[in-house]
Write an enzyme that holds these catalytic residues in place. Structure first.
Site, mmCIF file in Angstrom:
data_model
loop_
_atom_site.group_PDB
_atom_site.id
_atom_site.type_symbol
_atom_site.label_atom_id
_atom_site.label_comp_id
_atom_site.label_asym_id
_atom_site.label_seq_id
_atom_site.Cartn_x
_atom_site.Cartn_y
_atom_site.Cartn_z
ATOM 1 N N CYS A 2 92.496 76.726 -73.553
ATOM 2 C CA CYS A 2 93.733 77.012 -74.280
ATOM 3 C C CYS A 2 93.716 78.509 -74.589
ATOM 4 O O CYS A 2 92.692 79.155 -74.516
ATOM 5 C CB CYS A 2 93.801 76.249 -75.593
ATOM 6 S SG CYS A 2 93.721 74.484 -75.394
ATOM 7 N N ARG A 27 95.794 80.219 -69.373
ATOM 8 C CA ARG A 27 94.743 79.355 -69.933
ATOM 9 C C ARG A 27 95.291 78.003 -70.381
ATOM 10 O O ARG A 27 94.539 77.094 -70.730
ATOM 11 C CB ARG A 27 94.064 80.038 -71.122
ATOM 12 C CG ARG A 27 93.262 81.281 -70.812
ATOM 13 C CD ARG A 27 92.598 81.829 -72.047
ATOM 14 N NE ARG A 27 91.705 80.844 -72.627
ATOM 15 C CZ ARG A 27 90.428 80.690 -72.254
ATOM 16 N NH1 ARG A 27 89.936 81.463 -71.295
ATOM 17 N NH2 ARG A 27 89.664 79.771 -72.797
ATOM 18 N N TRP A 74 96.332 73.627 -73.385
ATOM 19 C CA TRP A 74 96.017 72.861 -72.174
ATOM 20 C C TRP A 74 95.442 71.556 -72.702
ATOM 21 O O TRP A 74 94.285 71.488 -73.107
ATOM 22 C CB TRP A 74 95.019 73.591 -71.283
ATOM 23 C CG TRP A 74 94.718 72.845 -70.029
ATOM 24 C CD1 TRP A 74 93.673 72.010 -69.783
ATOM 25 C CD2 TRP A 74 95.485 72.832 -68.830
ATOM 26 N NE1 TRP A 74 93.731 71.488 -68.527
ATOM 27 C CE2 TRP A 74 94.846 71.977 -67.905
ATOM 28 C CE3 TRP A 74 96.654 73.451 -68.426
ATOM 29 C CZ2 TRP A 74 95.327 71.736 -66.626
ATOM 30 C CZ3 TRP A 74 97.139 73.222 -67.148
ATOM 31 C CH2 TRP A 74 96.485 72.372 -66.268
ATOM 32 N N ASN A 100 90.252 75.945 -79.297
ATOM 33 C CA ASN A 100 90.080 75.755 -77.857
ATOM 34 C C ASN A 100 88.732 75.087 -77.675
ATOM 35 O O ASN A 100 87.710 75.606 -78.140
ATOM 36 C CB ASN A 100 90.108 77.100 -77.124
ATOM 37 C CG ASN A 100 89.746 76.932 -75.651
ATOM 38 O OD1 ASN A 100 90.005 75.877 -75.067
ATOM 39 N ND2 ASN A 100 89.114 77.932 -75.060
ATOM 40 N N GLY A 101 88.700 73.922 -77.049
ATOM 41 C CA GLY A 101 87.432 73.226 -76.811
ATOM 42 C C GLY A 101 87.626 71.728 -76.993
ATOM 43 O O GLY A 101 88.750 71.223 -76.984
ATOM 44 N N GLU A 480 85.819 69.059 -46.595
ATOM 45 C CA GLU A 480 86.321 69.913 -47.682
ATOM 46 C C GLU A 480 86.027 71.376 -47.387
ATOM 47 O O GLU A 480 86.877 72.243 -47.582
ATOM 48 C CB GLU A 480 85.697 69.484 -49.011
ATOM 49 C CG GLU A 480 86.000 70.397 -50.182
ATOM 50 C CD GLU A 480 87.489 70.615 -50.435
ATOM 51 O OE1 GLU A 480 88.324 69.863 -49.885
ATOM 52 O OE2 GLU A 480 87.835 71.556 -51.157
ATOM 53 N N LYS A 484 88.838 74.414 -47.079
ATOM 54 C CA LYS A 484 88.755 75.660 -47.855
ATOM 55 C C LYS A 484 88.869 76.865 -46.936
ATOM 56 O O LYS A 484 89.622 77.797 -47.174
ATOM 57 C CB LYS A 484 87.420 75.734 -48.618
ATOM 58 C CG LYS A 484 87.311 74.885 -49.841
ATOM 59 C CD LYS A 484 88.073 75.333 -51.048
ATOM 60 C CE LYS A 484 89.430 74.776 -51.272
ATOM 61 N NZ LYS A 484 89.688 73.370 -51.192
ATOM 62 N N GLU A 487 92.430 77.162 -45.129
ATOM 63 C CA GLU A 487 93.642 77.390 -45.942
ATOM 64 C C GLU A 487 93.673 78.779 -46.572
ATOM 65 O O GLU A 487 94.739 79.255 -46.917
ATOM 66 C CB GLU A 487 93.821 76.320 -47.012
ATOM 67 C CG GLU A 487 92.839 76.366 -48.155
ATOM 68 C CD GLU A 487 93.183 75.323 -49.239
ATOM 69 O OE1 GLU A 487 94.364 75.053 -49.457
ATOM 70 O OE2 GLU A 487 92.259 74.781 -49.844
ATOM 71 N N HIS A 503 81.170 63.217 -28.091
ATOM 72 C CA HIS A 503 82.306 62.440 -27.565
ATOM 73 C C HIS A 503 83.530 63.314 -27.360
ATOM 74 O O HIS A 503 84.659 62.840 -27.398
ATOM 75 C CB HIS A 503 82.609 61.285 -28.523
ATOM 76 C CG HIS A 503 81.458 60.350 -28.681
ATOM 77 N ND1 HIS A 503 81.119 59.417 -27.738
ATOM 78 C CD2 HIS A 503 80.509 60.272 -29.646
ATOM 79 C CE1 HIS A 503 80.024 58.764 -28.134
ATOM 80 N NE2 HIS A 503 79.635 59.266 -29.287
ATOM 81 N N LYS A 602 100.628 75.361 -54.854
ATOM 82 C CA LYS A 602 99.546 74.770 -55.633
ATOM 83 C C LYS A 602 99.769 73.267 -55.820
ATOM 84 O O LYS A 602 98.835 72.490 -55.821
ATOM 85 C CB LYS A 602 99.450 75.437 -57.015
ATOM 86 C CG LYS A 602 98.300 74.907 -57.882
ATOM 87 C CD LYS A 602 96.966 75.038 -57.203
ATOM 88 C CE LYS A 602 95.850 74.393 -57.990
ATOM 89 N NZ LYS A 602 94.590 74.310 -57.185
HETATM 90 C C1 AGP Z 1 93.317 72.117 -51.853
HETATM 91 O O1 AGP Z 1 92.594 73.320 -51.761
HETATM 92 C C2 AGP Z 1 94.771 72.261 -51.517
HETATM 93 N N1 AGP Z 1 95.377 73.234 -52.342
HETATM 94 C C3 AGP Z 1 95.521 70.949 -51.449
HETATM 95 O O2 AGP Z 1 94.945 70.231 -50.385
HETATM 96 C C4 AGP Z 1 95.487 70.033 -52.695
HETATM 97 O O3 AGP Z 1 94.177 69.547 -52.877
HETATM 98 C C5 AGP Z 1 96.433 68.857 -52.430
HETATM 99 O O4 AGP Z 1 97.731 69.366 -52.313
HETATM 100 C C6 AGP Z 1 96.384 67.789 -53.520
HETATM 101 O O5 AGP Z 1 96.812 68.343 -54.741
HETATM 102 P P1 AGP Z 1 96.616 67.467 -56.068
HETATM 103 O O6 AGP Z 1 95.135 67.266 -56.242
HETATM 104 O O7 AGP Z 1 97.222 68.293 -57.152
HETATM 105 O O8 AGP Z 1 97.313 66.149 -55.898
#
Ligand code: AGP
Length: 607
Positions: A2, A27, A74, A100-101, A480, A484, A487, A503, A602
Site C-alpha cells: 500500500c 503500490r 492494495w 501497510n502490511g 514458463e 518469459k 514475450e 520425435h 497486463k
Molecule cells: C505472463 O507473463 C503474461 N503477461 C500473461 O501470460 C498472463 O500470465 C496471462 O495473461 C494471464 O493473466 P492473469 O494471471 O492475470 O489471468
C-alpha cells in the site's frame, strides 16, 4: 503493498498528501483516504477506487489542517470499499491509523477488543491497530504505540495521528518499508521515496522495530528496546521515475527481486508447526473425499503454474488433475460436477477467458477455488472460495512474483486438502512445511548470483531461436521460461519435453543454437543427461540449471547455474528465478521495452 504518506509542518497538508499518494499509486490503487487535524478537529475522507475518485469525492472544498496522513490501498483483508479504505480510527475518533502490511493475529485481537466493548466498522486487519492504541493510550502516544507493537504479529509500516497530540505523528515499521523526509519546519513520512522527492532528498530510512516521533521541527527515532537511535541521513540521488522502481531499471526486475518478500507474505499466517492453515477453504472432509478429479484452468503464466500444480496435486493427493488453458476449456464442453474441483488461477482476476471458465464450472456444479492476486477482482467476487497470493501489485506485463506465489498457494492447497483427507501424513506435511519456509532465503541466494546469468543472457540475446528442455516438473517450468523469454525479448523460444525431442524438434537443433536444459529432478537425471547428449551431438550450446550438489549435470553441459538444494517437488519455485533473470537481461540487451512489450497487455480482459 500500500502507499502511505504523512505530513506535519507549516503548509496545508491536503495537497501534499494527495501529491504523495499519486506518486505511490503503483503500490496499490483499489481505494484511498486522507485524514487531517485542524484545530483539534478530525477531517477524514475515504473512497473506493482510484485516487481521482477520492479527489472527486472531496471536491473543491479540500480539508484544512497542517498535519495529516493519507493511504492508497492494495487490499489483503477486506474487499475494496469506502469503509475498508484507510485511514482507520478507534471508537472515539481520537486515534487515526494508516498501515501497510499484514497483521497476522488480527482476528484474535479483534475478538479480544470486541469483548472489551470496542466496536469495529471495517473488515480490515488494520482497524485493530486504532483500537489497540485507544486501549493502551494513557497520555503518551508513543508509549501506547510501543505496546501495540508488542501485541501484533506480522508486518507493518504504520503512522498514527491523534487529536490528543496534534503536534506529532508517530510511525513504526516491521517488514514493510517506511521513510521519513526532512524539511525546514516540516517533515514527511512515506512508504516509499517517490512521495518525498518533490519536497526533500534528505531522508531517514527506518529499520525493522524502529519507531519515530515526528513533529514539524524534530524527528526522534527509537529502536526496538526504546533506546534512541542516531540515524545517518540518506541523501536520495534517484530521479522520480527510478524511485518508483526502488532504484531498479524496470518494474520487472524490481518484481523479480520482490519475490522473497512476496513468497514470505503469501506463506505468512498460513503455516504453523504441524502444517497449513487455510481458513479460506471451506471444503469439508467428505467433499474432498468424494472428489474424483481436479481441473486447473488459467491462461499464460498462470496456466504454467497450473501445470506445476498438476504434478504437485497428483503426487500428494493421488487425484487425477487436468490442466486447461481457459480459452480451450470453456468451449470443449468439459465433464464437470460436484466430484470435480475446479481451481481457477489468475493474477489480475480479470482475464476474460478465465472468468468465463469459472462461470462455466459453477454452472456445471463444480466447487471452485480461485487463486488470485487482486482482492475485489471479478474472479474473487464470483469464486466460491479464494486464496490470495499476497504478491502486491504486479506492474510489469511479464508475470514473475505472481507465478511464484501462485505456486506457493498451490502447494499450500495440496497440503491442506491432503491433511483434510489424511493422504498426506503429518510427518510428510511437516517436512514440506519446513522446506517451504526456506524458500524466501533460497530465492534471495539465487538473486545474489544474478551476475552469473548475464553470460547466459548475452549468448541467447544474439539468437532468434532458443530451446528450453526438461522432464516432469522441469518441463512445466521450461514452458514458463520460454514464455518469459519470448514475450519480452521477442526471441522465438520453444519449450519441449526433453524426451520428445527425437520425435521432430531435434531437426531444428543446429550448430551452437542455445538450449536451456533444466535438470533439477534426480529421478529423471539419467534420462535428462541423455537428452542433453542428444542436442550436444547436434552441436547445440547447452546451458544447464541444476540443484547444488548435483554431481552429473555439470559434466553434460557447456555452462551451468546452480539453484539451492531443496525437495525436488518444490524446485519449480527456484528453477524459474534464473529463467526470469535470463529473459530480463536478454530483453535489455536487445533494447526491448521490458515492462511494456509490444502487442501485449497486463490483463487480457477481452476474448
Ligand atoms: C505472463 O507473463 C503474461 N503477461 C500473461 O501470460 C498472463 O500470465 C496471462 O495473461 C494471464 O493473466 P492473469 O494471471 O492475470 O489471468
Amino acid at each position: 503493498m500500500c502507499g502511505i504518506v504523512g505530513y506535519i509542518g507549516g503548509q496545508q497538508a491536503y495537497p501534499i498528501l494527495i501529491d504523495g499518494l499519486k506518486k505511490l499509486e503503483y503500490r496499490g490503487y483499489d481505494s484511498a483516504g486522507v485524514a487531517l487535524l485542524d484545530n483539534g478537529e478530525l477531517h477524514m475522507v475515504k473512497s473506493v477506487g482510484r485516487l481521482c475518485e477520492l479527489e472527486d469525492k472531496i471536491g473543491i472544498g479540500c480539508p484544512y489542517g497542517m498535519v495529516g496522513i493519507g493511504h492508497t490501498r492494495w487490499a489483503t483483508h477486506g474487499r475494496p470499499s469506502d469503509t475498508n479504505a484507510h485511514p482507520h480510527s478507534d471508537c472515539t475518533n481520537h486515534f487515526v491509523v494508516i498501515h501497510n502490511g499484514i497483521i497476522e493475529n488480527y482476528q484474535a485481537l479483534r475478538e479480544w477488543l470486541t469483548s472489551l466493548g470496542h466496536s469495529f466498522r471495517s473488515e480490515t486487519d488494520t482497524e485493530v491497530l486504532a483500537h489497540l492504541v485507544e486501549h493502551y493510550y494513557r497520555g503518551d502516544l508513543k508509549s501506547a504505540i510501543r505496546q501495540v507493537m508488542e501485541q501484533v504479529h506480522g508486518s507493518y509500516a504504520l503512522v498514527v495521528m491523534s487529536r490528543h497530540e496534534a503536534d506529532r505523528l508517530v510511525c513504526a515499521r516491521k517488514d514493510s518499508p517506511l521513510v521519513i523526509g526532512l524539511g525546514e519546519g516540516e517533515n514527511f513520512i512515506a512508504s516509499d521515496i517517490p512521495a518525498l522527492l518533490k519536497y526533500t532528498r534528505q531522508t531517514y530510512i527506518l529499520d525493522d522495530g524502529e519507531l519515530a516521533e515526528v513533529t514539524k521541527n524534530d524527528v526522534k527515532i527509537e529502536n526496538g528496546n526504546g533506546a534512541s537511535v542516531e540515524k545517518p541521513i540518506f541523501n536520495v540521488e534517484w530521479d522520480a521515475v527510478s524511485a518508483e522502481k526502488d532504484g531498479f531499471d524496470h518494474f520487472m526486475l524490481k518484481e523479480i527481486h520482490e519475490q522473497p518478500k512476496a513468497i514470505r507474505d503469501t506463506l505468512r499466517s498460513r503455516l504453523n508447526d504441524t502444517g497449513v492453515v487455510l481458513d479460506e477453504i471451506k471444503l469439508t472432509h467428505d467433499q474432498v473425499k468424494s472428489l474424483r478429479k481436479v481441473v486447473m484452468v488459467a491462461c499464460g503464466t498462470a496456466y504454467h503454474a497450473g501445470l506445476v500444480g498438476k504434478y504437485v496435486f497428483e503426487k500428494m493427493l493421488r487425484l487425477p488433475v487436468e490442466v486447461d488453458v481457459a480459452s480451450e476449456f470453456r468451449y470443449r464442453d468439459p465433464l464437470l460436477g460436484e466430484d470435480t474441483l475446479v481451481v481457477v488461477i489468475s493474477q489480475s482476476g480479470e482475464t476474460a477467458d478465465t472468468l468465463a471458465a469459472l462461470r462455466l464450472a459453477k454452472e456445471k456444479g463444480s466447487p471452485v477455488v480461485a487463486v488470485t492476486n487482486v482482492v475485489g477482482s471479478s474472479v474473487s467476487r464470483e469464486a466460491d472460495q479464494i486464496i490470495y497470493t499476497w504478491a502486491g501489485p504486479e506492474i510489469a506485463v511479464a508475470s514473475t512474483k505472481a507465478y511464484t506465489t501462485q505456486l506457493v498457494v498451490l502447494y499450500l492447497l495440496a497440503l491442506h486438502l491432503g491433511n483434510l483427507t489424511g493422504v498426506v501424513s503429518l510427518s510428510e506435511a511437516a517436512s514440506l512445511v519446513e522446506e517451504l519456509k526456506l524458500l524466501p532465503s533460497h530465492v534471495e541466494s539465487i538473486l545474489k548470483k544474478e551476475h552469473e546469468l548475464l553470460e547466459f543472457a548475452r549468448f541467447i540475446s544474439r539468437w532468434e531461436d532458443t530451446f528450453f528442455i526438461g522432464r516432469g516438473l522441469d518441463y512445466a517450468v521450461a514452458l514458463e521460461g520460454s514464455l518469459k523469454l519470448k514475450e519480452i525479448s521477442y526471441i522465438h523460444a520453444e519449450a519441449y519435453a526433453a524426451g520428445e525431442l527425437k520425435h521432430g524438434t531435434l531437426a531444428l537443433i543446429t550448430d551452437n543454437i542455445p538450449v536451456l536444459a533444466l535438470a533439477t529432478q534426480p529421478a529423471l537425471h539419467e534420462k535428462m543427461w541423455s537428452n542433453i547428449k542428444e542436442v550436444k551431438a547436434r552441436d547445440a550450446y547447452v546451458m544447464g540449471i541444476a540443484m547444488a550438489g548435483d554431481k552429473g549435470t555439470h559434466k553434460e553441459v557447456d555452462a551451468i547455474f546452480e539453484i539451492p538444494a531443496t525437495i525436488p517437488l518444490l524446485a519449480p519455485i527456484l528453477t524459474v528465478i534464473p529463467l526470469q533473470l535470463i529473459a530480463y537481461h536478454a530483453s535489455v540487451l536487445r533494447g526491448c521495452d521490458v515492462d511494456k512489450p509490444r502487442n501485449l497487455a497486463k490483463s487480457v480482459t477481452v476474448e
